[in-house]
Design a protein around this motif. Structure first.
Motif, mmCIF file in Angstrom:
data_model
loop_
_atom_site.group_PDB
_atom_site.id
_atom_site.type_symbol
_atom_site.label_atom_id
_atom_site.label_comp_id
_atom_site.label_asym_id
_atom_site.label_seq_id
_atom_site.Cartn_x
_atom_site.Cartn_y
_atom_site.Cartn_z
ATOM 1 N N UNK A 1 -3.445 -9.035 2.059
ATOM 2 C CA UNK A 1 -4.035 -7.679 1.167
ATOM 3 C C UNK A 1 -2.968 -6.679 1.324
ATOM 4 N N UNK A 2 -2.843 -5.815 0.134
ATOM 5 C CA UNK A 2 -2.181 -4.499 0.401
ATOM 6 C C UNK A 2 -2.948 -3.335 0.320
ATOM 7 N N UNK A 3 -2.925 -2.801 1.273
ATOM 8 C CA UNK A 3 -3.931 -1.219 1.265
ATOM 9 C C UNK A 3 -2.928 -0.248 0.327
ATOM 10 N N UNK A 42 -1.820 12.351 0.260
ATOM 11 C CA UNK A 42 -2.254 13.802 0.310
ATOM 12 C C UNK A 42 -3.380 13.940 1.418
ATOM 13 N N UNK A 43 -3.948 12.709 1.582
ATOM 14 C CA UNK A 43 -5.101 12.849 2.712
ATOM 15 C C UNK A 43 -6.125 12.918 2.074
ATOM 16 N N UNK A 74 -8.975 6.199 5.005
ATOM 17 C CA UNK A 74 -9.279 5.001 3.895
ATOM 18 C C UNK A 74 -8.468 4.619 2.780
ATOM 19 N N UNK A 75 -8.185 3.525 2.538
ATOM 20 C CA UNK A 75 -7.276 3.386 1.473
ATOM 21 C C UNK A 75 -8.033 3.757 0.101
ATOM 22 N N UNK A 83 0.368 -0.622 2.512
ATOM 23 C CA UNK A 83 0.560 -1.421 3.606
ATOM 24 C C UNK A 83 0.091 -2.667 3.704
ATOM 25 N N UNK A 84 0.561 -3.671 4.358
ATOM 26 C CA UNK A 84 0.504 -4.742 4.097
ATOM 27 C C UNK A 84 -0.536 -5.332 5.321
ATOM 28 N N UNK A 85 -1.715 -5.764 5.100
ATOM 29 C CA UNK A 85 -2.578 -6.239 5.996
ATOM 30 C C UNK A 85 -2.179 -7.742 6.518
#
Length: 128
Positions: free
Chosen positions: A12-14, A19-20, A25-26, A76-78
């Motif tokens: 999975x890629x998040x 910007x926050x 959370x993705x 990000x790659x989980x």
């Protein structure tokens, strides 16, 4: 396991909003990458495209990075561990040099959801 083949259900890629606005959370989690190489290539191109969307003509590299940290999206790659691609390793190079061709930004061809859309079209339902 070598890390190249996926865990059950795939890698999975998040997608994270720099910007926050979404907190930790993705914004989105994209599932179904069959190999870590596939997930890495997608994440790299996705971030490259995000950074380029923040670049204005003539912008200095530090300004490009500042814009990306304010408005861009990271990936990000989980489940990838140490072999997962990390944007921090290439951000400076991306900011310093625009891509040499459009393919470096084309994450859509690597998106596993595109395969799902293709499968739906194969059901005999014609979409025009």
């Amino acid at each position: 396991m070598s890390g190249l083949f996926s865990p059950e259900g795939g890698f999975s890629v998040r997608i994270l909003d720099m910007s926050g606005a979404n907190g930790a959370e993705p914004v989105e989690t994209i599932r179904g990458f069959l190999t870590l190489e596939h997930a890495n290539a997608f994440a790299r191109r996705y971030v490259r495209d995000s950074l380029e969307r923040c670049r204005a003509p003539g912008m200095a590299a530090d300004a490009v990075l500042a814009a990306w940290f304010a408005y861009g999206e990271d990936a990000e790659i989980e489940e990838g561990g140490d072999q997962a691609w990390k944007s921090a390793k290439e951000l400076d190079a991306f900011a310093a040099m625009p891509p040499s061709d459009a393919e470096e930004r084309n994450w859509r061809v690597l998106d596993p959801r595109a395969d799902e859309d293709d499968d739906e079209d194969d059901d005999g339902d014609e979409t025009a």
